[in-house]
Design an enzyme around this catalytic site. Structure first.
Site, PDB file in Angstrom:
ATOM      1  N   LYS A  13      21.846  48.730  21.195  1.00 41.25           N
ATOM      2  CA  LYS A  13      21.924  47.280  20.978  1.00 41.25           C
ATOM      3  C   LYS A  13      21.252  46.884  19.655  1.00 41.25           C
ATOM      4  CE  LYS A  13      20.042  45.899  24.898  1.00 41.25           C
ATOM      5  NZ  LYS A  13      19.756  47.197  25.554  1.00 41.25           N
ATOM      6  N   ARG A  88      17.637  38.905  30.546  1.00 41.51           N
ATOM      7  CA  ARG A  88      17.594  40.192  31.225  1.00 41.51           C
ATOM      8  C   ARG A  88      17.572  40.027  32.734  1.00 41.51           C
ATOM      9  NH1 ARG A  88      15.118  43.497  26.968  1.00 41.51           N
ATOM     10  NH2 ARG A  88      14.934  45.663  27.611  1.00 41.51           N
ATOM     11  N   ARG A 127      15.032  58.885  20.023  1.00 42.74           N
ATOM     12  CA  ARG A 127      14.979  57.581  19.359  1.00 42.74           C
ATOM     13  C   ARG A 127      13.643  57.390  18.639  1.00 42.74           C
ATOM     14  NH1 ARG A 127      16.614  51.785  21.737  1.00 42.74           N
ATOM     15  NH2 ARG A 127      14.779  51.898  23.050  1.00 42.74           N
ATOM     16  N   ARG A 160       8.624  55.042  20.618  1.00 43.62           N
ATOM     17  CA  ARG A 160       8.084  54.014  21.496  1.00 43.62           C
ATOM     18  C   ARG A 160       7.508  54.649  22.755  1.00 43.62           C
ATOM     19  NH1 ARG A 160      12.590  49.262  21.915  1.00 43.62           N
ATOM     20  NH2 ARG A 160      11.862  49.317  24.053  1.00 43.62           N
ATOM     21  N   ARG A 171      12.806  51.890  33.265  1.00 40.95           N
ATOM     22  CA  ARG A 171      13.623  50.886  32.558  1.00 40.95           C
ATOM     23  C   ARG A 171      15.057  50.899  33.074  1.00 40.95           C
ATOM     24  NH1 ARG A 171      12.744  52.406  26.551  1.00 40.95           N
ATOM     25  NH2 ARG A 171      13.825  50.472  25.991  1.00 40.95           N
TER      26      ARG A 171
HETATM   27  P1  AMP Z   1      13.688  46.171  24.363  1.00 37.05           P
HETATM   28  O1  AMP Z   1      13.264  46.507  22.975  1.00 37.05           O
HETATM   29  O2  AMP Z   1      14.724  45.091  24.410  1.00 37.05           O
HETATM   30  O3  AMP Z   1      14.071  47.384  25.170  1.00 37.05           O
HETATM   31  O4  AMP Z   1      12.396  45.536  25.075  1.00 37.05           O
HETATM   32  C1  AMP Z   1      11.207  46.271  25.216  1.00 37.05           C
HETATM   33  C2  AMP Z   1      10.402  45.750  26.382  1.00 37.05           C
HETATM   34  O5  AMP Z   1      10.041  44.383  26.136  1.00 37.05           O
HETATM   35  C3  AMP Z   1      11.133  45.724  27.718  1.00 37.05           C
HETATM   36  O6  AMP Z   1      11.114  46.982  28.391  1.00 37.05           O
HETATM   37  C4  AMP Z   1      10.328  44.664  28.465  1.00 37.05           C
HETATM   38  O7  AMP Z   1       9.080  45.161  28.905  1.00 37.05           O
HETATM   39  C5  AMP Z   1      10.051  43.641  27.355  1.00 37.05           C
HETATM   40  N1  AMP Z   1      11.131  42.648  27.288  1.00 37.05           N
HETATM   41  C6  AMP Z   1      12.020  42.452  26.268  1.00 37.05           C
HETATM   42  N2  AMP Z   1      12.872  41.459  26.552  1.00 37.05           N
HETATM   43  C7  AMP Z   1      12.524  41.007  27.785  1.00 37.05           C
HETATM   44  C8  AMP Z   1      13.032  39.988  28.635  1.00 37.05           C
HETATM   45  N3  AMP Z   1      14.101  39.246  28.296  1.00 37.05           N
HETATM   46  N4  AMP Z   1      12.421  39.801  29.840  1.00 37.05           N
HETATM   47  C9  AMP Z   1      11.360  40.537  30.203  1.00 37.05           C
HETATM   48  N5  AMP Z   1      10.845  41.519  29.465  1.00 37.05           N
HETATM   49  C10 AMP Z   1      11.405  41.765  28.260  1.00 37.05           C
END
Ligand code: AMP
Length: 217
Positions: A13, A88, A127, A160, A171
């Protein structure tokens, strides 16, 4: 043009968001990146978010929703934006849709980058991200020009914490429980477009341009 990006963690994404944001000249808003920047700066929000993020869990809605709403009140999003990582949960989606309705707006597209779980588990360990500008790389499928250095800002790349196997499992579980129902939520609104995310990066970008061609000037 208002787009939300859907797809499991590690579907690409972030990479495709950079492409879409350039294609439509709209800001890329990634809640994950905003949280991560707050974590590296050690802000109050970052400290709260970190405990959930490291475990691969969702940051509570009361922190996430207000963050997005204040971002969507800024000037640069007047002509549209690309939301990556938000919504989400169905609750987040409902709040977003009501927020937009208040100003007579709505989402144009929910773009699903479709990738099976088995693929994610294989791809995730490779990654790498830039802790400075959030660009994403993959040691095999999308390597930086110089080993372990960001092409854009020359910062050293990192893995990460939530890309480590245990957090990835969590996740994926969280994705199937809370985020997959969003596909049906947006299907009911008739705005879902789907692309195959297992292809090469350029091929996925081409498919995206194809499914979104009616929106390109
Ligand atoms: P991502 O980079 O989008 O995978 O986001 C990394 C982490 O940030 C996720 O695993 C969540 O812990 C937190 N996070 C990001 N977006 C959201 C969201 N919309 N709602 C809740 N937690 C989020």
């Amino acid at each position: 043009m208002r787009i939300v990006l859907l797809g499991p963690p590690g579907a690409g994404k972030g990479t495709q968001a950079q492409y879409i944001s350039t294609l439509f000249k709209i800001p890329h808003i990634s809640t994950g990146d905003i949280f991560m920047r707050n974590v590296s700066k050690g802000t109050e929000l970052g400290l709260k978010a970190k405990e959930y993020m490291n475990k691969g869990q969702l940051v509570p809605d009361e922190l996430t929703i207000s963050l997005v709403e204040s971002r969507l009140r800024e000037d640069d999003v007047k002509d549209g934006y690309l939301l990556d990582g938000f919504p989400r949960t169905v609750n987040q989606a409902e709040v977003l849709c009501s927020f937009l309705e208040e100003s007579g707006e709505s989402l144009d597209v929910a773009l699903l980058i479709d990738v099976p779980t088995s693929f994610i588990k294989e791809r995730m360990p490779g990654r790498r991200i830039c802790p400075n500008c959030s660009a994403t790389y993959h040691v095999e499928f999308n390597p930086p020009k110089v080993d372990n250095i960001c092409d854009i800002c020359q910062t050293g790349l990192v893995q990460r914490k939530d890309d480590l196997p245990q957090a990835v499992e969590e996740r994926l579980k969280v994705y199937s429980e809370f985020t997959v129902p969003l596909i049906e939520f947006f299907e009911k609104k008739g705005i879902v477009k789907k692309v195959d995310g297992t292809l090469e990066i350029e091929e996925v970008s081409k498919s995206i341009a194809k499914v979104l061609k009616e929106y390109i000037d």
